[in-house]
Motif scaffolding. Structure first.
Motif, mmCIF file in Angstrom:
data_model
loop_
_atom_site.group_PDB
_atom_site.id
_atom_site.type_symbol
_atom_site.label_atom_id
_atom_site.label_comp_id
_atom_site.label_asym_id
_atom_site.label_seq_id
_atom_site.Cartn_x
_atom_site.Cartn_y
_atom_site.Cartn_z
ATOM 1 N N ASP A 150 0.830 -1.211 0.000
ATOM 2 C CA ASP A 150 0.000 0.000 0.000
ATOM 3 C C ASP A 150 0.863 1.260 0.000
ATOM 4 O O ASP A 150 0.567 2.236 -0.702
ATOM 5 C CB ASP A 150 -0.950 0.019 1.197
ATOM 6 N N TYR A 151 1.938 1.234 0.768
ATOM 7 C CA TYR A 151 2.858 2.372 0.815
ATOM 8 C C TYR A 151 3.480 2.598 -0.561
ATOM 9 O O TYR A 151 3.510 3.728 -1.067
ATOM 10 C CB TYR A 151 3.937 2.130 1.876
ATOM 11 N N PHE A 152 3.996 1.525 -1.170
ATOM 12 C CA PHE A 152 4.598 1.650 -2.500
ATOM 13 C C PHE A 152 3.590 2.175 -3.517
ATOM 14 O O PHE A 152 3.916 3.049 -4.326
ATOM 15 C CB PHE A 152 5.152 0.314 -2.991
ATOM 16 N N ARG A 153 2.380 1.665 -3.485
ATOM 17 C CA ARG A 153 1.359 2.126 -4.428
ATOM 18 C C ARG A 153 1.093 3.619 -4.251
ATOM 19 O O ARG A 153 0.982 4.369 -5.220
ATOM 20 C CB ARG A 153 0.072 1.317 -4.277
ATOM 21 N N SER A 154 1.006 4.045 -3.011
ATOM 22 C CA SER A 154 0.743 5.455 -2.718
ATOM 23 C C SER A 154 1.899 6.345 -3.171
ATOM 24 O O SER A 154 1.705 7.329 -3.892
ATOM 25 C CB SER A 154 0.495 5.621 -1.219
ATOM 26 N N ILE A 168 6.830 3.638 -14.673
ATOM 27 C CA ILE A 168 5.576 3.774 -13.924
ATOM 28 C C ILE A 168 4.547 2.768 -14.426
ATOM 29 O O ILE A 168 3.764 2.218 -13.646
ATOM 30 C CB ILE A 168 5.055 5.230 -13.920
ATOM 31 N N MET A 169 4.553 2.463 -15.713
ATOM 32 C CA MET A 169 3.648 1.426 -16.225
ATOM 33 C C MET A 169 4.001 0.068 -15.624
ATOM 34 O O MET A 169 3.105 -0.706 -15.267
ATOM 35 C CB MET A 169 3.703 1.371 -17.752
ATOM 36 N N ASP A 170 5.282 -0.224 -15.497
ATOM 37 C CA ASP A 170 5.711 -1.487 -14.899
ATOM 38 C C ASP A 170 5.290 -1.527 -13.421
ATOM 39 O O ASP A 170 4.819 -2.563 -12.930
ATOM 40 C CB ASP A 170 7.228 -1.640 -15.035
ATOM 41 N N ALA A 171 5.453 -0.416 -12.720
ATOM 42 C CA ALA A 171 5.047 -0.371 -11.313
ATOM 43 C C ALA A 171 3.547 -0.601 -11.187
ATOM 44 O O ALA A 171 3.091 -1.343 -10.299
ATOM 45 C CB ALA A 171 5.429 0.970 -10.691
ATOM 46 N N LEU A 175 2.386 -3.754 -9.060
ATOM 47 C CA LEU A 175 1.739 -3.421 -7.785
ATOM 48 C C LEU A 175 0.237 -3.246 -7.912
ATOM 49 O O LEU A 175 -0.433 -2.976 -6.910
ATOM 50 C CB LEU A 175 2.366 -2.154 -7.202
ATOM 51 N N THR A 176 -0.287 -3.342 -9.118
ATOM 52 C CA THR A 176 -1.726 -3.222 -9.414
ATOM 53 C C THR A 176 -2.336 -1.937 -8.842
ATOM 54 O O THR A 176 -3.190 -1.981 -7.971
ATOM 55 C CB THR A 176 -2.519 -4.458 -8.963
ATOM 56 N N PHE A 177 -1.880 -0.814 -9.354
ATOM 57 C CA PHE A 177 -2.508 0.467 -8.977
ATOM 58 C C PHE A 177 -2.796 1.266 -10.218
ATOM 59 O O PHE A 177 -2.370 1.015 -11.289
ATOM 60 C CB PHE A 177 -1.673 1.246 -7.961
#
Length: 177
Positions: A150-154, A168-171, A175-177
């Motif tokens: 959740d922290y990484f997604r935020s 950012i697309m890979d992230a 991380l599914t955000f």
């Protein structure tokens, strides 16, 4: 021997393959970060920084392969631009920097306690390396992914304006955000 292979040899000479890390050893992790950056279109300096990003330890990984007082040794190995990325990345005080980075554009150093405002290109390199590093850790350690996802997604979501589009697309995919 090319620079990347020389850097891999340097890592082996410092025992990186014997240091435990998510997904095997620190050596394995550093190689995966390098390769992922390459696959996402990063230039040679950022790839070399990815390969050696833990040389001085980091705010999240205390083990250092080289004392920061000897930066000249890493500079001679990977070049000044790559070493500068490693120094900025390894020196980042994440608690003071990460959440505010998209607003402030400033990075606080845990080495010097100073704050810098890198150029847009320097900031992008820092952000891309930070994201790719954490993606590799999350992919190879499900407990870390659960605990910090959740922290990484935020944080990484807020960094979308700073990061390379491919990173950012890979992230978002990982991380599914």
């Amino acid at each position: 021997m090319d620079v990347a292979e020389a850097a891999r040899q340097w890592l082996r000479d410092r025992g990186a393959q014997e240091i435990p890390h998510a997904g095997g050893s620190l050596y394995d992790h550093l190689g995966r970060v390098h390769d992922r950056l390459r696959d996402l279109g990063a230039g040679p300096d950022l790839r070399l920084a990815g390969l050696t990003h833990a040389a001085y330890g980091t705010d999240g990984f205390a083990t250092a392969l080289l004392d920061v007082a000897h930066r000249d040794r890493l500079r001679r190995l990977v070049g000044e631009p790559a070493e500068a990325i490693v120094y900025r990345y390894g020196g980042c005080d994440r608690g003071h920097t990460w959440r505010a980075l998209s607003r402030t554009g400033q990075i606080r150093s845990r080495f010097t306690q100073t704050v810098e405002a890198p150029t847009a290109a320097q900031l992008r390199a820092f952000v891309d390396l930070s994201i790719v590093n954490e993606l590799d850790v999350a992919l190879h350690d499900p407990a870390i992914a659960r605990e910090h996802g959740d922290y990484f997604r935020s944080v990484f979501g807020s960094w979308a304006v700073l990061a390379s589009p491919a990173v950012i697309m890979d992230a978002r995919r990982v991380l599914t955000f």
